[in-house]
Write a protein that holds these residues in place. Structure first.
Motif, short mmCIF file in Angstrom:
data_model
loop_
_atom_site.label_atom_id
_atom_site.label_comp_id
_atom_site.label_asym_id
_atom_site.label_seq_id
_atom_site.Cartn_x
_atom_site.Cartn_y
_atom_site.Cartn_z
N SER A 141 1.29 -18.36 8.92
CA SER A 141 0.67 -17.21 9.10
C SER A 141 1.08 -16.19 8.14
O SER A 141 2.47 -16.11 7.64
N VAL A 142 0.17 -15.11 7.72
CA VAL A 142 0.51 -14.32 6.88
C VAL A 142 0.45 -12.80 7.48
O VAL A 142 -0.51 -12.42 8.32
N PHE A 143 1.56 -11.64 7.50
CA PHE A 143 0.95 -10.44 7.58
C PHE A 143 1.42 -9.44 6.82
O PHE A 143 2.27 -9.77 5.57
N THR A 144 0.72 -8.43 6.84
CA THR A 144 0.97 -7.17 5.57
C THR A 144 1.89 -6.18 6.53
O THR A 144 1.60 -5.58 7.40
N LEU A 145 2.98 -5.67 5.55
CA LEU A 145 4.05 -4.60 6.04
C LEU A 145 3.78 -3.44 5.16
O LEU A 145 3.83 -3.71 3.96
N ASN A 146 3.43 -2.54 5.75
CA ASN A 146 3.17 -1.05 4.77
C ASN A 146 4.44 -0.22 5.42
O ASN A 146 4.16 0.26 6.59
N MET A 147 5.10 0.37 4.47
CA MET A 147 6.17 1.36 4.68
C MET A 147 5.76 2.71 3.90
O MET A 147 5.19 2.43 2.74
N LEU A 148 6.02 3.84 4.40
CA LEU A 148 6.07 5.09 3.73
C LEU A 148 7.37 5.88 3.42
O LEU A 148 8.15 5.66 4.65
N ALA A 149 7.44 6.42 2.64
CA ALA A 149 8.50 7.46 2.38
C ALA A 149 7.99 8.91 2.50
O ALA A 149 7.81 9.36 1.25
N PRO A 150 7.85 9.50 3.35
CA PRO A 150 6.95 10.85 3.59
C PRO A 150 7.84 11.83 3.09
O PRO A 150 7.25 12.64 2.31
N THR A 151 9.20 12.18 3.46
CA THR A 151 9.93 13.31 2.89
C THR A 151 11.35 12.52 2.47
O THR A 151 12.17 12.63 3.74
N THR A 152 11.48 12.06 1.47
CA THR A 152 12.78 11.46 1.15
C THR A 152 13.40 12.00 -0.01
O THR A 152 12.66 12.28 -1.04
N ALA A 153 14.71 12.57 -0.08
CA ALA A 153 15.39 12.74 -0.96
C ALA A 153 15.68 11.67 -2.21
O ALA A 153 15.55 10.74 -1.73
#
Length: 183
Positions: A141-153
């Protein structure tokens, strides 16, 4: 005699997955692939390879991806779960929690290159460790992981560890790691 020879030939072409099934009744196997940054998943076929097939450990060694990303950028990973055991099993995923600097934006069933509003979200289950996948021996089985770096130094890193466990034998686990560093 011919029947035995045919079976041997088939097993040699199947590869190491067949030998992994022969050993343990319960054996979760996780693979990870970098889809890309933001819209970088639109390249087809993707240049990145899967990591982790038939590798089993709790550290993410040889089954991890590291990526550099800009502040405000998103990154997408594909995760494949496979039951390498000899019996039916439910594989349970304990995902990473993220931080205020690296947010688990969305986890959806399937392999998506772009956001799709019709995709089934499993973000809450990923975060609380209840994402469960009932799989027959050899099934995936497959899934998609989406990550964000909204305000990162610049120069800040986060490692998203994902542990896959056998529900039938929780001592059998496999860990994947996605590491993000801002520039």
């Amino acid at each position: 005699m011919k029947k035995g020879l045919a079976l041997l030939v088939v097993l040699s072409f199947v590869g190491s997955s067949a030998t992994a099934w022969a050993g343990a009744a319960n054996r979760p196997d996780g693979w990870i692939k970098l889809c890309g940054l933001s819209t970088g998943c639109t390249i087809d076929p993707l240049p990145h390879r899967w990591r982790g097939n038939d590798i089993y450990n709790a550290t993410g060694a040889r089954q991890s991806w590291a990526v550099l990303m800009e502040d405000g950028e998103g990154v997408r990973f594909w995760i494949t779960l496979q039951n390498d055991g000899t019996t039916d099993d439910t594989l349970v995923v304990q995902g990473c929690q993220g931080t205020r600097r690296f947010v688990v934006n969305r986890v959806v069933l399937g392999k998506f290159k772009e956001p799709d509003s019709s995709a089934m979200k499993i973000t809450d289950e990923f975060l609380d460790g209840t994402a469960a996948f009932a799989l027959a021996p050899g099934a995936r089985s497959v899934f998609t992981l989406n990550m964000l770096a909204p305000t990162t130094a610049e120069g800040v890193s986060y490692s998203c560890e994902m542990t896959i466990s056998s529900q039938a034998d929780p001592s059998k686990t496999d860990t994947l790691v996605a590491t993000m560093t801002t520039y």
